[in-house]
Design a protein around this motif. Structure first.
Motif, mmCIF file in Angstrom:
data_model
loop_
_atom_site.group_PDB
_atom_site.id
_atom_site.type_symbol
_atom_site.label_atom_id
_atom_site.label_comp_id
_atom_site.label_asym_id
_atom_site.label_seq_id
_atom_site.Cartn_x
_atom_site.Cartn_y
_atom_site.Cartn_z
ATOM 1 N N ARG A 76 0.887 -1.205 0.058
ATOM 2 C CA ARG A 76 0.071 0.091 -0.012
ATOM 3 C C ARG A 76 0.661 1.327 -0.036
ATOM 4 O O ARG A 76 1.590 1.433 0.885
ATOM 5 N N ILE A 77 0.735 1.855 -1.155
ATOM 6 C CA ILE A 77 1.681 3.160 -1.139
ATOM 7 C C ILE A 77 0.687 4.498 -1.231
ATOM 8 O O ILE A 77 -0.199 4.414 -1.773
ATOM 9 N N GLU A 111 -1.681 -16.487 2.947
ATOM 10 C CA GLU A 111 -1.882 -16.927 4.057
ATOM 11 C C GLU A 111 -1.305 -15.733 5.242
ATOM 12 O O GLU A 111 -0.908 -16.079 6.595
ATOM 13 N N MET A 112 -1.271 -14.631 4.629
ATOM 14 C CA MET A 112 -1.290 -13.458 5.810
ATOM 15 C C MET A 112 -2.309 -13.338 6.407
ATOM 16 O O MET A 112 -2.569 -12.458 7.523
ATOM 17 N N THR A 131 -9.321 -21.901 -6.131
ATOM 18 C CA THR A 131 -8.696 -21.591 -7.203
ATOM 19 C C THR A 131 -7.584 -20.341 -7.106
ATOM 20 O O THR A 131 -7.783 -19.468 -6.015
ATOM 21 N N TYR A 132 -6.952 -20.042 -8.034
ATOM 22 C CA TYR A 132 -5.993 -19.132 -8.224
ATOM 23 C C TYR A 132 -6.900 -17.796 -8.181
ATOM 24 O O TYR A 132 -6.339 -16.781 -7.515
ATOM 25 N N ALA A 133 -7.780 -17.594 -8.985
ATOM 26 C CA ALA A 133 -8.715 -16.405 -8.834
ATOM 27 C C ALA A 133 -9.245 -16.256 -7.549
ATOM 28 O O ALA A 133 -9.338 -14.926 -7.033
ATOM 29 N N ASP A 134 -9.702 -17.440 -6.635
ATOM 30 C CA ASP A 134 -10.241 -16.910 -5.467
ATOM 31 C C ASP A 134 -9.151 -16.395 -4.493
ATOM 32 O O ASP A 134 -9.391 -15.537 -3.989
ATOM 33 N N HIS A 135 -7.857 -16.954 -4.839
ATOM 34 C CA HIS A 135 -6.623 -16.378 -3.738
ATOM 35 C C HIS A 135 -6.445 -14.798 -4.011
ATOM 36 O O HIS A 135 -6.186 -13.917 -3.368
ATOM 37 N N ILE A 136 -6.390 -14.640 -5.461
ATOM 38 C CA ILE A 136 -6.159 -13.107 -5.650
ATOM 39 C C ILE A 136 -7.184 -12.175 -5.308
ATOM 40 O O ILE A 136 -7.101 -11.197 -4.949
ATOM 41 N N ALA A 137 -8.656 -12.519 -5.513
ATOM 42 C CA ALA A 137 -9.848 -12.060 -5.025
ATOM 43 C C ALA A 137 -9.602 -11.605 -3.621
ATOM 44 O O ALA A 137 -9.926 -10.351 -3.329
ATOM 45 N N ARG A 138 -9.054 -12.546 -2.822
ATOM 46 C CA ARG A 138 -9.211 -12.368 -1.552
ATOM 47 C C ARG A 138 -7.985 -11.536 -0.939
ATOM 48 O O ARG A 138 -8.274 -10.493 -0.058
ATOM 49 N N LYS A 144 -8.437 -7.863 0.772
ATOM 50 C CA LYS A 144 -7.575 -7.525 1.893
ATOM 51 C C LYS A 144 -6.666 -6.280 1.815
ATOM 52 O O LYS A 144 -6.850 -5.152 2.758
ATOM 53 N N LEU A 145 -6.256 -6.075 0.625
ATOM 54 C CA LEU A 145 -5.316 -4.708 0.297
ATOM 55 C C LEU A 145 -6.087 -3.585 0.153
ATOM 56 O O LEU A 145 -5.521 -2.473 0.463
ATOM 57 N N SER A 146 -7.201 -3.547 -0.210
ATOM 58 C CA SER A 146 -7.933 -2.256 -0.479
ATOM 59 C C SER A 146 -9.051 -2.088 0.566
ATOM 60 O O SER A 146 -9.780 -1.103 0.214
ATOM 61 N N GLU A 147 -8.874 -2.655 1.725
ATOM 62 C CA GLU A 147 -9.634 -2.419 2.908
ATOM 63 C C GLU A 147 -9.545 -0.786 3.217
ATOM 64 O O GLU A 147 -10.644 -0.114 3.378
ATOM 65 N N PRO A 148 -8.287 0.083 2.971
ATOM 66 C CA PRO A 148 -8.428 1.263 3.364
ATOM 67 C C PRO A 148 -9.132 2.237 2.246
ATOM 68 O O PRO A 148 -9.126 3.369 2.508
ATOM 69 N N PHE A 149 -9.566 1.709 1.082
ATOM 70 C CA PHE A 149 -10.266 2.266 0.070
ATOM 71 C C PHE A 149 -11.549 2.948 0.786
ATOM 72 O O PHE A 149 -12.191 3.989 -0.055
#
Length: 383
Positions: free
Chosen positions: A116-117, A145-146, A157-164, A168-173
């Motif tokens: 997050r920048i 696993e964070m 699936t890969y898509a599920d992991h990327i979505a999660r 998580k990363l966009s919570e500050p939005f």
């Protein structure tokens, strides 16, 4: 605020044995010129800075100088790793990048805040950017696993992991009054491949739906697919495409960078600025007589020859067209296999099989069968 969005530089690319070093220098110089003219607040490079995970010293010099020149325009510069990059090697450059005022994110660690920048433009607009480098299938699971996963979630699936991970990363939005941005190196379902991407990382196992992007994002800067295009998503999202055609499959693409004007209360406005510094890639086809009329001295050529295969044909074509990097027989000239079954191998000698092969390919070159007989006799009678 204004953003210059670029991606997929692929510095160090070799096309059919021909280096493109000088082309990359010219292309990235033009990107810097566009930044000087457009005065963006932020430059985003959305992955694949290099063409290989082990770039040469020359390639590293081109990339670091280009990033530094972009920073000297006054813009903040953020670059992420792509599937062609060595994420750990990019992260090793972070001390240099930090001293130069450049933000590099090569890989995903265990601290979400590292991706997050935040920043503030000269006019006082606050922005925050989620910077997500490329993740392989294995590392997508590790990144998830964070936070704790159930056994079922760990096997998704890969898509599920990327979505999660993006959720998580966009919570500050949710924070008001801040321009929310995201950059990622991904294949989005329904987007059009540019033609030169690494297929193993664009097939369906790596494709994710655009619904993974948060509605609160004001702009998503994507890398990985080499064709400039808009993505239908819950928020404005776009691939900038590569600033030069990487391979002949991309000859119809228009190399460009994207200029994005975005604010908290207006939809992002995007316009593409073409990049014309690299040589064009063109496919031409015809007989030798027809190819002799081709006048494309400033293009790299793929030549499909409409002639019967013979020894020396490639050399004849390259004498006519010195910029021909790839020469092969036009597929339309190849004999059809639908007219009858191929000769069966069982019970047939190597001489007979080779003779059938020559007949099937239409090769009537004098001496070829006799040479094969001599070689076969030499090998089969060797002690």
């Amino acid at each position: 605020m204004r953003i210059l969005h670029t991606s997929d530089w692929h510095v160090g690319k070799v096309l059919k044995g021909r280096t493109r070093h000088d082309e990359h220098i010219k292309v990235l110089a033009q990107v810097v010129e566009i930044a000087q003219a457009e005065r963006p607040d932020l430059v985003i490079v959305a992955g694949d800075l290099y063409d290989t995970a082990a770039p040469t010293a020359d390639a590293t010099r081109v990339v670091t100088r280009a990033l530094s020149a972009l920073r000297r325009t006054g813009a903040e510069v953020v670059a992420i790793g792509g599937n062609h990059d060595n994420g750990a090697a990019l992260d090793a450059l972070r001390p240099w990048a930090s001293d130069a005022g450049i933000t590099l994110r090569g890989s995903v660690g265990q601290n979400p805040d590292d991706l997050r920048i935040t920043g503030t433009t000269g006019d006082g607009e606050r922005w925050q950017l989620v910077a997500l480098p490329f993740l392989s299938q294995r590392y997508a699971i590790r990144a998830s696993e964070m936070y704790e996963l159930t056994a079922a979630e760990a096997n998704q699936t890969y898509a599920d992991h990327i979505a999660r991970l993006i959720e998580k990363l966009s919570e500050p939005f949710a924070q008001p009054g801040v321009i929310n941005l995201l950059t990622a190196h991904l294949t989005i379902v329904g987007a059009s491949a540019g033609g030169g991407e690494r297929e193993a990382h664009t097939i369906m196992g790596y494709a994710v739906p655009a619904t993974i992007f948060p509605p609160g994002a004001h702009y998503v800067a994507l890398g990985h697919l080499h064709r400039s295009q808009k993505v239908i998503a819950p928020c404005p999202a776009r691939y900038s495409g590569s600033p030069l055609a990487v391979d002949f499959g991309e000859e119809e693409n228009i190399p460009s960078v994207a200029i994005v004007d975005v604010s908290t209360d207006k939809a992002a406005r995007v316009r593409d600025v073409p990049i014309a510094s690299a040589r064009a890639l063109r496919t031409v086809r015809g007989t030798l007589e027809q190819l002799a009329t081709v006048k494309l001295p400033d293009a790299w050529l793929r030549v499909l020859v409409r002639e019967t295969p013979r020894v020396g044909l490639r050399e004849d074509v390259q004498e006519l067209l010195p910029n021909a990097l790839e020469v092969r027989i036009d597929p339309e000239m190849m004999p059809s296999r639908t007219g009858g079954r191929m000769a069966q191998r069982a019970g047939r000698s190597p001489r007979e099989l080779f003779g059938d092969y020559l007949d099937h390919r239409g090769n009537a070159e004098d001496g070829v069968r006799e040479l094969f007989d001599e070689l076969y006799d030499e090998v089969s009678t060797a002690p």
